[in-house]
Design a protein around this motif. Sequence first.
Motif, PDB file in Angstrom:
ATOM      1  N   ASP A 108      -4.874   6.668  -2.099  1.00  0.00           N
ATOM      2  CA  ASP A 108      -4.152   5.430  -1.824  1.00  0.00           C
ATOM      3  C   ASP A 108      -3.939   4.639  -3.111  1.00  0.00           C
ATOM      4  O   ASP A 108      -4.776   4.656  -4.026  1.00  0.00           O
ATOM      5  CB  ASP A 108      -4.927   4.575  -0.823  1.00  0.00           C
ATOM      6  CG  ASP A 108      -4.883   5.152   0.584  1.00  0.00           C
ATOM      7  OD1 ASP A 108      -3.983   5.966   0.856  1.00  0.00           O
ATOM      8  OD2 ASP A 108      -5.751   4.805   1.400  1.00  0.00           O
ATOM      9  N   ASN A 128       5.228  10.003  -1.620  1.00  0.00           N
ATOM     10  CA  ASN A 128       4.442   8.921  -1.042  1.00  0.00           C
ATOM     11  C   ASN A 128       4.187   9.267   0.418  1.00  0.00           C
ATOM     12  O   ASN A 128       5.116   9.446   1.193  1.00  0.00           O
ATOM     13  CB  ASN A 128       5.196   7.590  -1.160  1.00  0.00           C
ATOM     14  CG  ASN A 128       4.540   6.477  -0.347  1.00  0.00           C
ATOM     15  OD1 ASN A 128       3.334   6.457  -0.157  1.00  0.00           O
ATOM     16  ND2 ASN A 128       5.350   5.553   0.135  1.00  0.00           N
ATOM     17  N   GLN A 162      -4.846  13.660  -2.281  1.00  0.00           N
ATOM     18  CA  GLN A 162      -4.051  12.478  -1.956  1.00  0.00           C
ATOM     19  C   GLN A 162      -4.921  11.235  -2.131  1.00  0.00           C
ATOM     20  O   GLN A 162      -6.096  11.231  -1.774  1.00  0.00           O
ATOM     21  CB  GLN A 162      -3.545  12.574  -0.526  1.00  0.00           C
ATOM     22  CG  GLN A 162      -2.833  11.346  -0.010  1.00  0.00           C
ATOM     23  CD  GLN A 162      -2.404  11.495   1.435  1.00  0.00           C
ATOM     24  OE1 GLN A 162      -2.280  12.608   1.946  1.00  0.00           O
ATOM     25  NE2 GLN A 162      -2.206  10.388   2.109  1.00  0.00           N
ATOM     26  N   GLN A 219       2.467   7.341   2.557  1.00  0.00           N
ATOM     27  CA  GLN A 219       2.186   6.143   3.336  1.00  0.00           C
ATOM     28  C   GLN A 219       3.495   5.477   3.737  1.00  0.00           C
ATOM     29  O   GLN A 219       4.323   5.160   2.887  1.00  0.00           O
ATOM     30  CB  GLN A 219       1.338   5.171   2.519  1.00  0.00           C
ATOM     31  CG  GLN A 219       1.062   3.846   3.200  1.00  0.00           C
ATOM     32  CD  GLN A 219       0.148   3.975   4.397  1.00  0.00           C
ATOM     33  OE1 GLN A 219      -0.812   4.741   4.364  1.00  0.00           O
ATOM     34  NE2 GLN A 219       0.433   3.235   5.453  1.00  0.00           N
ATOM     35  N   MET A 264      -2.982   0.719  -4.263  1.00  0.00           N
ATOM     36  CA  MET A 264      -2.980  -0.622  -3.688  1.00  0.00           C
ATOM     37  C   MET A 264      -2.610  -1.679  -4.718  1.00  0.00           C
ATOM     38  O   MET A 264      -2.890  -1.516  -5.913  1.00  0.00           O
ATOM     39  CB  MET A 264      -4.357  -0.933  -3.091  1.00  0.00           C
ATOM     40  CG  MET A 264      -4.700  -0.090  -1.871  1.00  0.00           C
ATOM     41  SD  MET A 264      -6.466  -0.045  -1.510  1.00  0.00           S
ATOM     42  CE  MET A 264      -7.005   1.163  -2.710  1.00  0.00           C
ATOM     43  N   ASN A 323       5.761   2.713   4.151  1.00  0.00           N
ATOM     44  CA  ASN A 323       5.768   1.351   3.592  1.00  0.00           C
ATOM     45  C   ASN A 323       7.172   0.767   3.561  1.00  0.00           C
ATOM     46  O   ASN A 323       7.479  -0.070   2.713  1.00  0.00           O
ATOM     47  CB  ASN A 323       5.170   1.347   2.184  1.00  0.00           C
ATOM     48  CG  ASN A 323       5.989   2.155   1.199  1.00  0.00           C
ATOM     49  OD1 ASN A 323       6.740   3.038   1.580  1.00  0.00           O
ATOM     50  ND2 ASN A 323       5.841   1.868  -0.068  1.00  0.00           N
ATOM     51  N   LEU A 347       0.828  -1.197   0.000  1.00  0.00           N
ATOM     52  CA  LEU A 347       0.000   0.000   0.000  1.00  0.00           C
ATOM     53  C   LEU A 347       0.865   1.251   0.000  1.00  0.00           C
ATOM     54  O   LEU A 347       1.816   1.366   0.779  1.00  0.00           O
ATOM     55  CB  LEU A 347      -0.915   0.005   1.224  1.00  0.00           C
ATOM     56  CG  LEU A 347      -1.748   1.273   1.455  1.00  0.00           C
ATOM     57  CD1 LEU A 347      -2.766   1.457   0.344  1.00  0.00           C
ATOM     58  CD2 LEU A 347      -2.437   1.224   2.809  1.00  0.00           C
ATOM     59  N   GLN A 348       0.535   2.195  -0.866  1.00  0.00           N
ATOM     60  CA  GLN A 348       1.224   3.470  -0.950  1.00  0.00           C
ATOM     61  C   GLN A 348       0.191   4.574  -1.083  1.00  0.00           C
ATOM     62  O   GLN A 348      -0.999   4.309  -1.267  1.00  0.00           O
ATOM     63  CB  GLN A 348       2.198   3.474  -2.135  1.00  0.00           C
ATOM     64  CG  GLN A 348       3.223   2.343  -2.071  1.00  0.00           C
ATOM     65  CD  GLN A 348       4.111   2.277  -3.286  1.00  0.00           C
ATOM     66  OE1 GLN A 348       4.546   3.286  -3.803  1.00  0.00           O
ATOM     67  NE2 GLN A 348       4.394   1.060  -3.748  1.00  0.00           N
ATOM     68  N   SER A 349       0.649   5.817  -0.986  1.00  0.00           N
ATOM     69  CA  SER A 349      -0.269   6.952  -1.058  1.00  0.00           C
ATOM     70  C   SER A 349       0.343   8.015  -1.952  1.00  0.00           C
ATOM     71  O   SER A 349       1.397   8.570  -1.637  1.00  0.00           O
ATOM     72  CB  SER A 349      -0.552   7.507   0.337  1.00  0.00           C
ATOM     73  OG  SER A 349      -1.534   8.518   0.276  1.00  0.00           O
TER      74      SER A 349
END
Length: 359
Positions: A188, A211, A186, A213, A190, A215, A175-177
């Motif tokens: 997500d 990014n 923004q 998120q 997936m 991770n 998962l990243q954003s």
Amino acid sequence: MSGRIEHFLRQGSRYVLLIPMLLLSGCGSDMPGFMNPQGPIAQAQRHHFWVVIALVMVVVIPVIIQTPLILWRYRYRGHAVYRPKWDMSRWLDIIMWAVPLLIVAILGVYIWRQTHELDPYRSIASDKPPLEIQVVGYDWKWLFIYPDQGIATMGQLVIPADRPIALELTSATVLQSFFIPALGSQIDVMNRMVTKLHLEADHPGRFEGKNMQYNGEGFHHQRFITRAVEDNAFDAFVARTRRQGRPLDQDTYAIIADKGDNRETARALGLDTSDTDAVIRFSQVPEGLFHTIMGGSPIDWSALNVAPPQLGTTRTSVVQTSESDQSSSSESTSAAPESSEPESAESSSPSHERKEAQP
């Protein structure tokens, strides 16, 4: 008693002065984010933010003002009327409950409407067709695929100014954003899923993307530069990528899939990393690469019947063109490939005198 009142007022004035100082501390003209919007989405989000703040302040400001007044009247002044049998005030109860309930109702309706208005899947109204870009997140870098142009980049996202951008996003790992603060929204990203995002830049500029998120240990290096350029500069970027880029073949993709940021990937590919952004350009990508990665299927490399160019040499285009285009392209390549394209307005700006990759 007068000394205590003066002390209370003096301390209160200090805290009151902190409010405008905190508000002004983030109002620089070069501040990234939707507070300094560079596109219609970020601008709408800033307006939405201030409307919510204004509605909340209807409740917060009276509390801020009345709290010191109550302390001053019933504690420091000592002249308030003593009413030991007072238990309630009907009008006071009505005001205390009605105002917050009204604010919550207004906020609920307004936020519900704005949430649908700013739906990231919703296209931006424009007389220009949107530019489709496919985004794949890796550990810890982004791959930008231009399906209509048949090219791809890493480390730099180049978009035409004043034209909607339709992004399709997926992750090849976790998962990243995805977030470009100056343009807003923004979202997500997936694995085995596709999310969509529509953005637009009002004018040429250089904006940071990242990014958001956590991770892995290198997530804070997962950044890229978004360059909004004029239409002719975007066409020059596409031509330059086709001419000087390298095919995204199986060996190259294996390096991209390894963990590492964009600069480490460029170094592993034997490319020059002395520029600020360490941009990687791909002159050709396999057909349907994005959806193949999203589905987790094996990539068909048979579509790339081109030998990878030798490092350190000027790379020619691997995209099918007419004979006249090929001859003109080879002449311009042998003459002066760097000076044959107009630089973007952003690269000639005095604020960017350091060495940076051209779009």
